[in-house]
Design an enzyme around this catalytic site. Structure first.
Site, mmCIF file in Angstrom:
data_model
loop_
_atom_site.group_PDB
_atom_site.id
_atom_site.type_symbol
_atom_site.label_atom_id
_atom_site.label_comp_id
_atom_site.label_asym_id
_atom_site.label_seq_id
_atom_site.Cartn_x
_atom_site.Cartn_y
_atom_site.Cartn_z
ATOM 1 N N SER A 20 4.964 25.318 25.277
ATOM 2 C CA SER A 20 5.863 24.230 24.881
ATOM 3 C C SER A 20 6.167 23.343 26.084
ATOM 4 C CB SER A 20 7.160 24.786 24.281
ATOM 5 O OG SER A 20 7.795 25.668 25.197
ATOM 6 N N ASN A 107 16.396 33.041 24.883
ATOM 7 C CA ASN A 107 16.951 32.680 23.580
ATOM 8 C C ASN A 107 18.300 31.967 23.698
ATOM 9 O OD1 ASN A 107 14.697 34.004 22.796
ATOM 10 N ND2 ASN A 107 15.728 35.740 21.821
ATOM 11 N N THR A 152 22.648 -8.600 -6.572
ATOM 12 C CA THR A 152 22.525 -7.242 -7.113
ATOM 13 C C THR A 152 21.201 -7.256 -7.870
ATOM 14 O OG1 THR A 152 23.634 -7.771 -9.191
ATOM 15 C CG2 THR A 152 25.033 -6.955 -7.405
ATOM 16 N N HIS A 153 20.508 -6.150 -7.865
ATOM 17 C CA HIS A 153 19.168 -6.082 -8.490
ATOM 18 C C HIS A 153 18.234 -7.130 -7.893
ATOM 19 C CE1 HIS A 153 21.157 -3.712 -11.716
ATOM 20 N NE2 HIS A 153 22.125 -4.597 -11.543
ATOM 21 N N SER A 274 -0.942 -13.612 12.844
ATOM 22 C CA SER A 274 -1.995 -12.917 12.116
ATOM 23 C C SER A 274 -3.324 -13.200 12.805
ATOM 24 C CB SER A 274 -2.028 -13.422 10.675
ATOM 25 O OG SER A 274 -3.306 -13.192 10.103
ATOM 26 N N LYS A 280 0.717 -17.721 9.930
ATOM 27 C CA LYS A 280 1.627 -16.597 9.734
ATOM 28 C C LYS A 280 2.534 -16.324 10.925
ATOM 29 C CE LYS A 280 1.628 -13.899 6.749
ATOM 30 N NZ LYS A 280 0.655 -12.860 6.344
ATOM 31 N N ASN A 282 4.870 -13.044 11.405
ATOM 32 C CA ASN A 282 5.218 -11.826 10.669
ATOM 33 C C ASN A 282 6.405 -11.079 11.289
ATOM 34 O OD1 ASN A 282 3.087 -12.209 8.859
ATOM 35 N ND2 ASN A 282 1.626 -11.227 10.261
ATOM 36 N N GLU A 287 9.501 -4.615 9.945
ATOM 37 C CA GLU A 287 8.594 -3.733 9.190
ATOM 38 C C GLU A 287 8.428 -2.377 9.875
ATOM 39 O OE1 GLU A 287 5.294 -6.395 7.122
ATOM 40 O OE2 GLU A 287 5.690 -7.008 9.163
ATOM 41 N N GLN A 319 10.846 27.282 18.290
ATOM 42 C CA GLN A 319 10.276 26.407 19.318
ATOM 43 C C GLN A 319 9.852 25.065 18.708
ATOM 44 O OE1 GLN A 319 7.895 28.138 22.529
ATOM 45 N NE2 GLN A 319 6.181 26.890 21.842
HETATM 46 N N1 ARG Z 1 9.991 28.092 24.435
HETATM 47 C C1 ARG Z 1 10.874 28.853 23.630
HETATM 48 C C2 ARG Z 1 11.562 27.997 22.569
HETATM 49 O O1 ARG Z 1 11.546 26.824 22.712
HETATM 50 C C3 ARG Z 1 11.949 29.471 24.477
HETATM 51 C C4 ARG Z 1 12.460 30.746 23.935
HETATM 52 C C5 ARG Z 1 11.427 31.777 23.940
HETATM 53 N N2 ARG Z 1 11.984 33.048 23.578
HETATM 54 C C6 ARG Z 1 11.191 34.072 23.249
HETATM 55 N N3 ARG Z 1 11.783 35.177 22.963
HETATM 56 N N4 ARG Z 1 9.888 33.979 23.226
HETATM 57 O O2 ARG Z 1 12.115 28.479 21.612
#
Ligand code: ARG
Length: 456
Positions: A20, A107, A152-153, A274, A280, A282, A287, A319
């Site tokens: 990650s 955690n 409205t509408h 465009s 154009k 735009n 959008e 994660q």
């Molecule tokens: N990269 C993990 C996350 O974003 C961090 C926590 C990982 N904890 C674990 N027990 N593997 O959740």
């Protein structure tokens, strides 16, 4: 980083799946802030010596500066931001670094980092949102007399002041700002100290950590705290609804810039040409605003879907909370200032709004109200004006061009003063209740918003 019970290597494919760091590196400053507070708690708990804590703090600050400068080498072998920082710290300062993770798990660490991130971003987004409100108020104040049909509408309904229309968006955005604040208040709870799921046998003073990190309270249940992502879901909802509001405003602007409406012209800086059709201009910003709202809503649904099947407590699925979160935050922070800039620079075509607002049918309800004041029951008055409208359309003459005799052929109650209704200004001035678009009322609302938003 640690081998422990493992003898074999992680598969490269698993490494790619599981890393990650490619996105959670963004949490580095929050992670380091949390780790410094944690190291101070470990010092107070007697786990770290003064020298060790000082080395940890100095090492972490050095890493923070290195990452900020772009000089830090992240490794995907180390999976995430937490392990990248911890490994680098230990490489720098040795054994003391290896003590930092005492009484902590990734955690509760990641739960802390994400809360700090969300807290900071709700503040930044609120600032950008207030600036957009300010831009809308300023445009409204520059055109205090501009009238246009309210719909409205998507059918012409009744006349309103242009500023009243803009202030409708200011009100929506104000609720969004309120929701951001609610979200921030609810997420401002310290999860650190919950450990992996059941706290730790090494007891640290969580209240002191909370205080140091600016949290209002500490979490009351370690199992909930490590698996709770309600605050992310709330923020994604708030940003999703904000996106819906921006998208609705974008849709009004898209309509208003068509040749068919022609109420506003966007500046060259906020439109594109465009590649094929030379005439154009735009409204791409509007959008894209409408289009990007799709991802904001998708991000909310992604997260809720991730959460719905998770048993307590932490599961690695969590994660997956970060990319939707980062994407929604980035998207909104991109949109708000560009919309503010576009709204501030647009030109209002008063000739077009005036012509549209001169449509006499916009005052049909006012004619019915005229009869009501003269004791005709509203349903009957509605019927009379309906017939009158059909007659006027058939004749090809608007209400002001009908004769008094013609009016009276639909109801004896009509008198010469009915022609006084056909002045849009009068029609607006009559709408005096709080929240209605009388010129005085709208001016007061503009003034109230200027004060609230501290606009000079
Ligand atoms: N990269 C993990 C996350 O974003 C961090 C926590 C990982 N904890 C674990 N027990 N593997 O959740």
């Amino acid at each position: 980083m640690w081998k422990g019970r493992f003898e074999g290597e992680t598969s490269d494919l698993v490494r790619r799946l599981g890393e990650s760091i490619s996105f959670d590196w963004r949490l580095y400053a929050h992670d380091i802030r949390g780790s410094i507070a944690h190291s101070r708690a470990l010092l107070r708990a007697g786990i770290l010596s003064i020298g060790e804590q000082a080395a940890i703090e100095a090492g972490l600050l050095e890493i923070r500066d290195e990452i900020a400068r772009g000089g830090f080498a992240f490794s995907s072998d180390l999976e995430d931001i937490h392990m990248n920082i911890e490994a680098s710290l230990t490489a720098r300062i040795g054994a003391a670094g290896a003590k930092l993770h005492t009484a902590r798990s990734r955690n509760d660490q990641v739960a802390l980092d994400v809360r700090l991130f969300c807290r900071e971003e709700t503040e930044a987004i609120e600032g950008a949102l207030r600036a957009l409100q300010g831009a809308l108020v300023e445009v409204g104040a520059r055109h205090p007399d501009t009238v246009l049909p309210g719909y409205t509408h998507l059918q012409r309904g009744q006349p309103v002041l242009f500023a009243h229309h803009l202030l409708a968006y200011v009100e929506m955005l104000d609720r969004d700002a309120g929701r951001l604040g609610d979200c921030r208040r609810r997420l401002n709870v310290l999860p650190l100290g919950s450990g992996a799921l059941a706290g730790s046998t090494i007891v640290v003073d969580r209240e002191a950590v909370a205080e140091e990190l600016g949290f209002d309270s500490v979490s009351r249940n370690s199992m909930d705290a490590v698996s709770d992502r309600d605050f992310v879901a709330e923020l994604l909802f708030v940003l999703g609804l904000l996106g819906v509001h921006l998208s609705r405003m974008a849709e009004d602007l898209i309509l208003w810039t068509t040749v068919e409406f022609g109420f506003v012209t966007l500046s060259d800086a906020h439109t594109t040409g465009s590649s094929l059709m030379p005439q154009k201009k735009n409204p791409d910003v509007a959008e894209l605003t409408r289009g990007k709202t799709g991802r904001l809503l998708g991000n909310l649904v992604s997260l809720l879907t991730i959460l719905k099947g998770l048993p307590l407590t932490y599961n690695r699925d969590l994660q997956e909370d970060k990319e939707p979160l980062f994407d929604s935050v980035d998207t909104i922070k991109l949109l708000l200032p560009v919309i503010a800039e576009m709204v501030g620079a647009m030109r209002v075509n008063e000739d077009r709004t005036r012509a549209a607002a001169a449509d006499p049918f916009l005052l049909a309800t006012d004619i019915a109200d005229y009869l009501v004041v003269r004791h005709v029951p509203f349903r009957q008055a509605h019927e009379v004006v309906g017939k009158l409208t059909a007659f006027s359309l058939r004749e090809g003459r608007g209400f002001p061009d009908l004769t008094l005799e013609e009016f009276r052929s639909f109801s004896e109650v009509f008198a010469a003063d009915v022609f006084g209704l056909f002045d849009v200004r009068n029609a607006l001035e009559a709408r005096r209740a709080t929240g209605a678009p009388s010129p005085d009322g709208v001016a007061a609302e503009l003034a109230r918003w200027k004060t609230r938003l501290a606009i000079a």
